[in-house]
Motif scaffolding. Sequence first.
Motif, mmCIF file in Angstrom:
data_model
loop_
_atom_site.group_PDB
_atom_site.id
_atom_site.type_symbol
_atom_site.label_atom_id
_atom_site.label_comp_id
_atom_site.label_asym_id
_atom_site.label_seq_id
_atom_site.Cartn_x
_atom_site.Cartn_y
_atom_site.Cartn_z
ATOM 1 N N ILE A 1 1.518 31.647 -12.113
ATOM 2 C CA ILE A 1 1.984 32.098 -13.631
ATOM 3 C C ILE A 1 2.528 33.632 -13.428
ATOM 4 O O ILE A 1 2.938 34.261 -12.079
ATOM 5 C CB ILE A 1 0.552 32.320 -14.385
ATOM 6 N N ASP A 2 4.392 34.145 -14.484
ATOM 7 C CA ASP A 2 4.435 34.928 -14.440
ATOM 8 C C ASP A 2 4.105 35.537 -15.619
ATOM 9 O O ASP A 2 3.981 35.194 -16.798
ATOM 10 C CB ASP A 2 6.017 34.651 -14.890
ATOM 11 N N PHE A 3 3.540 36.980 -15.305
ATOM 12 C CA PHE A 3 3.107 37.758 -16.295
ATOM 13 C C PHE A 3 4.200 38.739 -17.508
ATOM 14 O O PHE A 3 5.063 39.475 -15.785
ATOM 15 C CB PHE A 3 2.606 38.543 -16.165
ATOM 16 N N HIS A 4 4.961 38.145 -18.146
ATOM 17 C CA HIS A 4 5.999 39.649 -18.543
ATOM 18 C C HIS A 4 5.240 40.521 -19.312
ATOM 19 O O HIS A 4 6.099 41.555 -19.622
ATOM 20 C CB HIS A 4 6.746 39.005 -19.476
ATOM 21 N N CYS B 1 -2.531 49.463 -10.118
ATOM 22 C CA CYS B 1 -2.560 48.071 -9.660
ATOM 23 C C CYS B 1 -2.942 47.249 -9.016
ATOM 24 O O CYS B 1 -3.642 46.307 -8.992
ATOM 25 C CB CYS B 1 -1.171 47.999 -10.153
ATOM 26 N N ASP B 2 -2.528 48.100 -7.603
ATOM 27 C CA ASP B 2 -3.495 47.748 -5.914
ATOM 28 C C ASP B 2 -5.083 47.331 -6.094
ATOM 29 O O ASP B 2 -5.189 46.497 -6.200
ATOM 30 C CB ASP B 2 -2.805 48.541 -4.967
ATOM 31 N N ILE B 3 -5.483 48.411 -6.906
ATOM 32 C CA ILE B 3 -6.994 48.599 -7.137
ATOM 33 C C ILE B 3 -7.239 47.355 -8.317
ATOM 34 O O ILE B 3 -8.815 46.412 -7.998
ATOM 35 C CB ILE B 3 -7.180 49.828 -7.464
ATOM 36 N N ALA B 4 -6.921 47.147 -9.557
ATOM 37 C CA ALA B 4 -7.371 46.479 -9.930
ATOM 38 C C ALA B 4 -6.937 45.069 -9.565
ATOM 39 O O ALA B 4 -7.854 43.890 -9.778
ATOM 40 C CB ALA B 4 -6.693 46.991 -11.269
ATOM 41 N N MET B 5 -5.945 44.169 -9.064
ATOM 42 C CA MET B 5 -5.380 43.160 -8.276
ATOM 43 C C MET B 5 -6.571 42.640 -7.473
ATOM 44 O O MET B 5 -6.796 41.460 -7.575
ATOM 45 C CB MET B 5 -4.153 42.952 -7.779
ATOM 46 N N CYS B 6 -7.353 43.855 -6.726
ATOM 47 C CA CYS B 6 -8.543 43.012 -6.533
ATOM 48 C C CYS B 6 -8.970 42.367 -6.489
ATOM 49 O O CYS B 6 -9.994 41.345 -5.875
ATOM 50 C CB CYS B 6 -9.374 44.925 -5.194
ATOM 51 N N CYS C 1 -13.163 33.241 -4.884
ATOM 52 C CA CYS C 1 -13.898 32.211 -5.059
ATOM 53 C C CYS C 1 -13.563 30.622 -5.269
ATOM 54 O O CYS C 1 -14.379 29.577 -5.042
ATOM 55 C CB CYS C 1 -14.841 32.696 -6.186
ATOM 56 N N TYR C 2 -12.312 29.968 -5.894
ATOM 57 C CA TYR C 2 -11.476 29.071 -5.615
ATOM 58 C C TYR C 2 -10.898 28.367 -4.512
ATOM 59 O O TYR C 2 -10.271 27.304 -4.423
ATOM 60 C CB TYR C 2 -10.173 29.123 -6.884
ATOM 61 N N GLY C 3 -11.114 29.433 -3.338
ATOM 62 C CA GLY C 3 -11.169 28.625 -2.027
ATOM 63 C C GLY C 3 -9.279 28.918 -2.389
ATOM 64 O O GLY C 3 -9.158 28.167 -0.774
ATOM 65 N N SER C 4 -9.421 30.119 -2.525
ATOM 66 C CA SER C 4 -7.121 30.560 -3.003
ATOM 67 C C SER C 4 -7.211 31.739 -2.481
ATOM 68 O O SER C 4 -7.954 32.457 -2.414
ATOM 69 C CB SER C 4 -7.101 29.479 -3.814
ATOM 70 N N VAL C 5 -6.418 32.041 -2.258
ATOM 71 C CA VAL C 5 -5.561 33.317 -1.604
ATOM 72 C C VAL C 5 -4.089 33.470 -2.956
ATOM 73 O O VAL C 5 -4.029 32.932 -3.644
ATOM 74 C CB VAL C 5 -5.011 33.972 -0.524
ATOM 75 N N LEU C 6 -4.495 34.751 -3.117
ATOM 76 C CA LEU C 6 -3.358 35.315 -4.012
ATOM 77 C C LEU C 6 -2.144 36.057 -3.321
ATOM 78 O O LEU C 6 -2.412 36.851 -2.762
ATOM 79 C CB LEU C 6 -3.783 36.211 -5.395
ATOM 80 N N GLU C 7 -1.051 35.492 -3.714
ATOM 81 C CA GLU C 7 0.277 36.408 -3.610
ATOM 82 C C GLU C 7 0.901 37.357 -4.294
ATOM 83 O O GLU C 7 1.131 36.386 -5.920
ATOM 84 C CB GLU C 7 1.123 35.466 -2.600
ATOM 85 N N LEU C 8 1.873 38.307 -5.013
ATOM 86 C CA LEU C 8 2.298 39.247 -5.486
ATOM 87 C C LEU C 8 3.139 39.819 -5.548
ATOM 88 O O LEU C 8 3.340 40.409 -4.951
ATOM 89 C CB LEU C 8 0.873 40.193 -5.204
ATOM 90 N N TYR D 1 -0.976 31.718 -6.976
ATOM 91 C CA TYR D 1 -2.647 31.573 -5.890
ATOM 92 C C TYR D 1 -2.431 30.041 -5.075
ATOM 93 O O TYR D 1 -1.353 29.154 -6.148
ATOM 94 C CB TYR D 1 -3.493 31.321 -7.015
ATOM 95 N N ARG D 2 -2.547 30.124 -4.071
ATOM 96 C CA ARG D 2 -3.163 28.846 -3.574
ATOM 97 C C ARG D 2 -3.902 28.038 -2.244
ATOM 98 O O ARG D 2 -4.332 29.630 -1.997
ATOM 99 C CB ARG D 2 -1.643 29.135 -2.782
ATOM 100 N N LYS D 3 -4.212 27.185 -2.364
ATOM 101 C CA LYS D 3 -5.589 26.412 -2.037
ATOM 102 C C LYS D 3 -5.203 27.704 -0.263
ATOM 103 O O LYS D 3 -4.700 27.645 0.150
ATOM 104 C CB LYS D 3 -5.585 25.457 -1.997
#
Length: 175
Positions: free
Chosen positions: A101-104, A126-131, A139-146, A161-163
């Motif tokens: 997802i891209d946020f504008h 932002c780094d703190i909020a993204m935690c 919880c979805y068995g995935s990692v988040l990359e930004l 997000y990717r599993k």
Amino acid sequence: MSKVKNEPKYKNPLLQAIRAQLEHRAFWLYLLCDEASKRGLDPRDFGSAAVKRCGLSQGSDLVKKGKTDSLKGLKKTLFTKAAQLVFEMDVKESTDDKLSIDFHYCPLVKAWQKAGCSDEEIAMLCDIAMCGDHGIGECYGSVLELPKCIAKGDDMCCLRYRKVNKEDTQEKTEE
């Protein structure tokens, strides 16, 4: 001069009201971190863990609500049409194993800009909020990359997000 550019394209009154609530929550985070800094504490030492706990709690509730840990389920429960309008999102990919997802626009960044935060403070907040988003992903068995982030001067935030494969978790365990 700030390198952070963050102006909404859509400005109807309902979106502005919802964004104002999100901005208020982001202002709380800023004030908590600012008070911690004044007391000689590094906000990253506790803020990241606290926000991740919140994300883990929210993620657990979302998995239960959606009755699935598919990333399609995450899109359906968290990244709703309303959320897509507020953050001016474009869903690029949504499968069981990937969610891109891209946020504008980001109301949190707008709150920190209004508070007079420096670019460095905005990036840290932002780094703190993204935690929280990382905790939800877990919880979805995935990692988040930004790979791109408005708070760091990019034109958008790209959440990917990717599993996690079993090989990925085994490598982390062995390290």
